[in-house]
Write an enzyme that holds these catalytic residues in place. Structure first.
Site, PDB file in Angstrom:
ATOM      1  N   TYR A  45      -7.068   1.445   3.270  1.00 14.76           N
ATOM      2  CA  TYR A  45      -6.056   2.151   2.482  1.00 14.76           C
ATOM      3  C   TYR A  45      -4.670   1.524   2.631  1.00 14.76           C
ATOM      4  CZ  TYR A  45      -2.681   5.811   1.286  1.00 14.76           C
ATOM      5  OH  TYR A  45      -1.614   6.496   0.770  1.00 14.76           O
ATOM      6  N   LYS A  84      -2.595  -0.754  -0.175  1.00 14.88           N
ATOM      7  CA  LYS A  84      -1.298  -0.235  -0.627  1.00 14.88           C
ATOM      8  C   LYS A  84      -0.187  -1.232  -0.318  1.00 14.88           C
ATOM      9  CE  LYS A  84      -0.359   3.361  -2.122  1.00 14.88           C
ATOM     10  NZ  LYS A  84      -0.194   3.808  -3.538  1.00 14.88           N
TER      11      LYS A  84
END
Length: 403
Positions: free
Chosen positions: A239, A243
């Protein structure tokens, strides 16, 4: 100096929201419609094959939620008519060119009208499949940038990221992380990173299919592969890695776009508006809270001296109070515990302190320059965190998620 109004700025604005079925986008939409009914239009990008399917998702998964009950009560019989005039469900997907908006007339209408874009589209699972996380969190940003550059009246591109794009740094963490992130990927340019990671993903998937792997095996392997690639580049999980790459793409390719990046830490339930404790699905910390309170998670690695944005120490006190009637068989599940320990270790043992100078400066300027600043208060110092966790967040989790 004449004081301005935030509500005045929002009047007659045309806004595009991606990730429209997500928690932050939904709260943003509700607030705008409730406090500034004279907003011109809000386009909601919804993953759907056609307009009717997009409308169905909008009404079932957004407008129909309890979050909108205050606005619904306020408008009464006019609610549905108001929504039909102000909100447009747009079938699309950030993983495609032009955000997957196929209707040429609608696309041109958006290019000629949109003034604000809120990009909230993301997959937030720490261990998401690498192919999916890359498509949405990283390459989806490139499609968004391309779309934004075609919006002739754009005043602001607001991108929701995460504070943990910083990785596992210690000490004071500055808000400008671009040079740090560029260094962490060892000089990798946006172009060859794009080509390289697409290539390794395609090769991995092709190998798995050639081996006759089941869908479950492919899913599990691609999850582990994401963690592996993240750690290779110096990030703890899929994640935050994807990002961070999305942010690098933004910084390298934004050109003259008016860009604002917001980096939340741990997102939880609503504090006061439109009412306390509303939450959609499990937020970051809630799998730990629910796992403990259901007896599936009996312990979790943490450093009691670390600064953490949520009060895990309150879970113990609150569990008997709020979860007694949904308690399941008490048993230790080592696999679950070890998986959660691995995923949450970077945050439970986090040694960094985020510099929030920009946020504090924004608070100062807002209070000095805007007559309605109190309507948009975002000062966390006003929150009694123990009371919030005990009497707002956990009851909200029970009411809106664990039902």
């Amino acid at each position: 100096m004449e004081l301005k109004t935030i509500l005045g700025y929002l009047k007659d604005k045309i806004i595009l929201v991606t990730g429209a079925t997500g928690f932050l986008a939904m709260v943003f939409l509700e607030k705008i419609l409730r406090v500034q009914p004279n907003v011109e239009k809000v386009y909601l990008l919804v993953r759907a094959p056609d307009t009717n399917s997009a409308k169905d998702r909008m009404h079932n998964e957004i407008i129909g939620k309890a979050l909108f009950k205050v606005l619904r009560e306020k408008l009464g019989a006019d609610f549905d008519n108001f929504i039909s005039k102000k909100v447009v469900a747009v079938p699309g997907d950030v993983t495609f060119e032009n955000l997957g908006v196929k209707d040429i007339k609608l696309r041109e209408e958006m290019f000629n009208g949109v003034q604000i874009i809120l990009n909230s589209a993301a997959t937030t699972n720490f261990d998401e499949r690498y192919d999916i996380a890359l498509d949405v969190n990283t390459f989806g940003v490139l499609h968004l940038l391309s779309f934004a550059k075609k919006c002739l009246k754009l005043e602001m591109l607001l991108h929701i990221s995460t504070a943990y794009v910083c990785g596992e740094r210690e000490g004071l963490i500055p808000e400008d992380l671009s040079s740090f992130m560029d260094e962490k990927v060892k000089g990798t340019t946006k172009f060859n990173f794009q080509v390289q990671e697409k290539k390794v993903v395609e090769e991995k998937l092709n190998d798995l299919k050639a081996e006759g792997a089941s869908e479950e095996n492919i899913r599990s392997t691609m999850k582990d592969f994401g963690i592996e690639r993240a750690k290779l580049y110096g990030w703890p999980n899929t994640y935050v890695f994807t990002k961070a790459m999305g942010e690098i793409f933004l910084e390298n390719s934004k050109g003259n776009l008016p860009l604002v990046i917001i980096r939340p830490t741990v997102v939880t339930s609503t504090y006061k508006e439109p009412f306390p404790g509303w939450i959609q699905g499990f937020r970051t910390i809630d799998s730990v809270i629910a796992g403990y309170c259901k007896g599936k998670l009996t312990c979790l690695l943490a450093d009691p001296m670390s600064v953490f944005d949520m009060g895990l120490k309150f879970v113990n006190k609150a569990s008997g109070q709020y979860f007694e009637d949904i308690y399941v068989n008490y048993s230790r599940k080592l696999t679950l515990v070890m998986r959660l320990v691995e995923l949450y270790k970077p945050y439970m043992l986090f040694k960094g302190i985020f510099d929030d100078s920009n946020s504090r400066e924004l608070q100062k300027l807002t209070s000095e320059c805007y007559i309605d600043a109190k309507e948009f208060n975002f000062d966390p110092k006003c929150i009694d965190w123990e009371d919030y966790i005990m009497n707002t967040h956990i009851p909200g989790l029970r009411k809106h998620v664990l039902v």
